[in-house]
Design an enzyme around this catalytic site. Structure first.
Site, mmCIF file in Angstrom:
data_model
loop_
_atom_site.group_PDB
_atom_site.id
_atom_site.type_symbol
_atom_site.label_atom_id
_atom_site.label_comp_id
_atom_site.label_asym_id
_atom_site.label_seq_id
_atom_site.Cartn_x
_atom_site.Cartn_y
_atom_site.Cartn_z
ATOM 1 N N HIS A 1 0.849 -1.203 0.000
ATOM 2 C CA HIS A 1 0.000 0.000 0.000
ATOM 3 C C HIS A 1 0.876 1.241 0.000
ATOM 4 C CE1 HIS A 1 0.603 0.738 4.386
ATOM 5 N NE2 HIS A 1 0.501 -0.561 4.531
ATOM 6 N N ASP B 1 -0.278 4.295 1.027
ATOM 7 C CA ASP B 1 -0.639 5.280 2.054
ATOM 8 C C ASP B 1 0.091 5.008 3.366
ATOM 9 O OD1 ASP B 1 -2.321 2.914 2.215
ATOM 10 O OD2 ASP B 1 -3.585 3.957 3.663
ATOM 11 N N ASP C 1 6.473 0.827 7.151
ATOM 12 C CA ASP C 1 5.091 0.463 6.791
ATOM 13 C C ASP C 1 4.572 1.413 5.732
ATOM 14 O OD1 ASP C 1 2.552 -0.568 6.744
ATOM 15 O OD2 ASP C 1 1.980 0.181 8.712
ATOM 16 N N GLU D 1 -5.019 1.472 2.667
ATOM 17 C CA GLU D 1 -4.915 0.240 3.467
ATOM 18 C C GLU D 1 -5.091 0.563 4.946
ATOM 19 O OE1 GLU D 1 -3.075 -2.930 5.912
ATOM 20 O OE2 GLU D 1 -2.530 -0.825 5.827
ATOM 21 N N GLU D 2 -4.545 1.730 5.329
ATOM 22 C CA GLU D 2 -4.522 2.084 6.759
ATOM 23 C C GLU D 2 -5.882 2.524 7.282
ATOM 24 O OE1 GLU D 2 -2.155 1.311 8.519
ATOM 25 O OE2 GLU D 2 -0.238 1.510 7.480
ATOM 26 N N GLU E 1 4.146 -6.356 3.901
ATOM 27 C CA GLU E 1 4.052 -5.650 5.186
ATOM 28 C C GLU E 1 5.252 -6.031 6.045
ATOM 29 O OE1 GLU E 1 1.863 -3.482 6.454
ATOM 30 O OE2 GLU E 1 0.230 -3.537 4.995
ATOM 31 N N HIS F 1 3.813 3.006 12.431
ATOM 32 C CA HIS F 1 2.858 3.914 13.069
ATOM 33 C C HIS F 1 3.468 4.687 14.238
ATOM 34 C CE1 HIS F 1 -0.779 1.331 11.498
ATOM 35 N NE2 HIS F 1 0.227 1.362 10.649
HETATM 36 ZN ZN LIG Z 1 0.999 -1.455 6.322
#
Ligand SMILES: [Zn+2]
Length: 388
Positions: free
Chosen positions: A76, A78, A108, A140-141, A168, A361
């Site tokens: 992903h 984003d 990520d 995705e997030e 991931e 994150h």
């Molecule tokens: Zn991810």
């Protein structure tokens, strides 16, 4: 082994990707255009699956024969929000410090995207018998929503991959199972009244509390299921995650809303949970409510569903990923990925990518350059496999 320029190339590409602020609520089109141009520079054509308003797009590209199902390299574009106030440096300017690369999305999962892109010249050089697909999504997030329109086009406008490797951050461990969050919003409508005249009202918060009590019972039952030691914790969880209701201390509240989530595991019938709560509402709550207030209602609405992922035991792509990564055993993770959606669409999946999920994150997110190198070696071995 990948050539000596591949690691510097991946690092350079990662710094370019990080510089696009692709926080999920923003457009990813600038990043997608960059990738499209980069691939075009290597003679690779991209197919975009844009949102109706054109603000975002997924990208699908194939290297190798067009008439053979290939291996999808899926990630992903984003990232989660970054608050510059809690970062040591600008989250969208990649910074190298020793063996680490800092920046939002480095782990990520732009690190994986950069590795895949850095390998394109090598993939092009190879005489691939099995093609490799570049499969980049968005959103995705925020519930794995962006990949779904692209998956919907597999088998029609886009070729269906033989399998996908979702990159991931697993520290290059081979992951064959993860939980899947399913989320609901519940709205209880009662009837307002002065709190001194409570008998004229229907208290929506009290009804919500009864529903939440039933969910607590279900939560305990889930926790008592036979444990699956691959997961932490080894059972499906259920949590009430938000509650709002009431407007003043002297008014019987007419509205209460709450959200709950089940972290599902492969094989769990989550629809049965919704059916049970609906049946409880119909039998235990609504008759009393509607006797006094015919307009009273309880609406239970599923707001998002990411299927849990559990690969087949005999899955070819699991065996392949283990071989490429030089490992013997698979693992499971508790975070969700797009793998379950691919699997549900009939595309076998595995999760394996560079970087540590512990960094994802976080403020000052980073990836180790050694992880980039391991991923490049993995992709190089994949090209070897795809040639023979
Ligand atoms: Zn991810």
């Amino acid at each position: 082994m990948p050539s000596a320029e591949t690691t510097p190339s991946a690092i350079e590409l990662l710094s370019r990707l990080v510089a696009f602020d692709t926080t999920s609520h923003k457009s990813n089109r600038a990043l997608v255009s960059f990738v499209e141009d980069y691939l075009a520079g290597h003679g690779v054509t991209s197919h975009l699956v844009p949102t109706p308003d054109g603000e975002k797009a997924s990208l699908f590209a194939t290297i190798g024969p067009a008439d053979v199902p290939g291996i999808g390299l899926s990630g992903h574009t984003d990232v989660v929000p970054a608050d510059p106030a809690v970062w040591t440096s600008d989250p969208f300017t990649m910074r190298r410090d020793g063996g680490r690369l800092y920046g939002r999305g480095t782990a990520d999962m732009k690190g994986y995207l950069a590795c895949v892109l850095a390998m394109v010249p090598e993939f092009k050089r190879r005489k691939l018998k099995v093609p490799l697909h570049i499969v980049f999504s968005y959103d995705e997030e925020v519930g794995c929503t962006g990949v779904r329109p692209m998956i919907a086009e597999l088998g029609s406008r886009l070729p269906t991959p033989r399998a996908v490797i979702v990159g991931e951050p697993t520290s290059m461990a081979v992951v064959d199972a993860h939980k899947g969050p399913v989320r609901w919003q519940v709205e209880v409508t009662g009837r307002a009244a002065h709190s001194s005249m409570a008998h004229l009202g229907v208290n929506a918060i009290s009804v919500a509390a009864r529903l939440i009590g039933e969910l607590g019972q279900i939560e305990r039952e889930l926790a008592a299921l036979p444990p699956d030691p691959r997961f932490t914790p080894p059972y499906p969880t259920l949590q009430v995650t938000e509650v709002t209701g009431g407007i003043a201390s002297n008014i019987v509240p007419a509205i209460c809303r709450f959200g709950f989530e089940v972290r599902s595991m492969p094989g769990l019938d989550v629809d049965a949970i919704e059916q049970r709560l609906t049946a409880f509402a119909k039998a235990q709550c609504l008759p009393d409510m509607q006797r006094l207030a015919p307009e009273a209602d309880i609406v239970i609405r599923q707001s998002n569903r990411v299927p849990p992922f559990g690969a087949d035991r005999m899955s070819e792509v699991i065996a392949l990923a283990l071989k490429l990564a030089g490992q013997n055993d698979t693992g499971a993770v508790s975070y969700a990925t797009e793998a379950g959606l691919f699997q549900a669409a009939g595309v076998p999946a595995v999760v394996c990518g560079p970087g540590d999920i512990a960094q994802a994150h976080t403020a000052d997110e980073w990836i180790a350059i050694s992880e980039i190198e391991r991923c490049l070696a993995f992709l190089d071995s994949l090209a070897d496999w795809a040639e023979t």
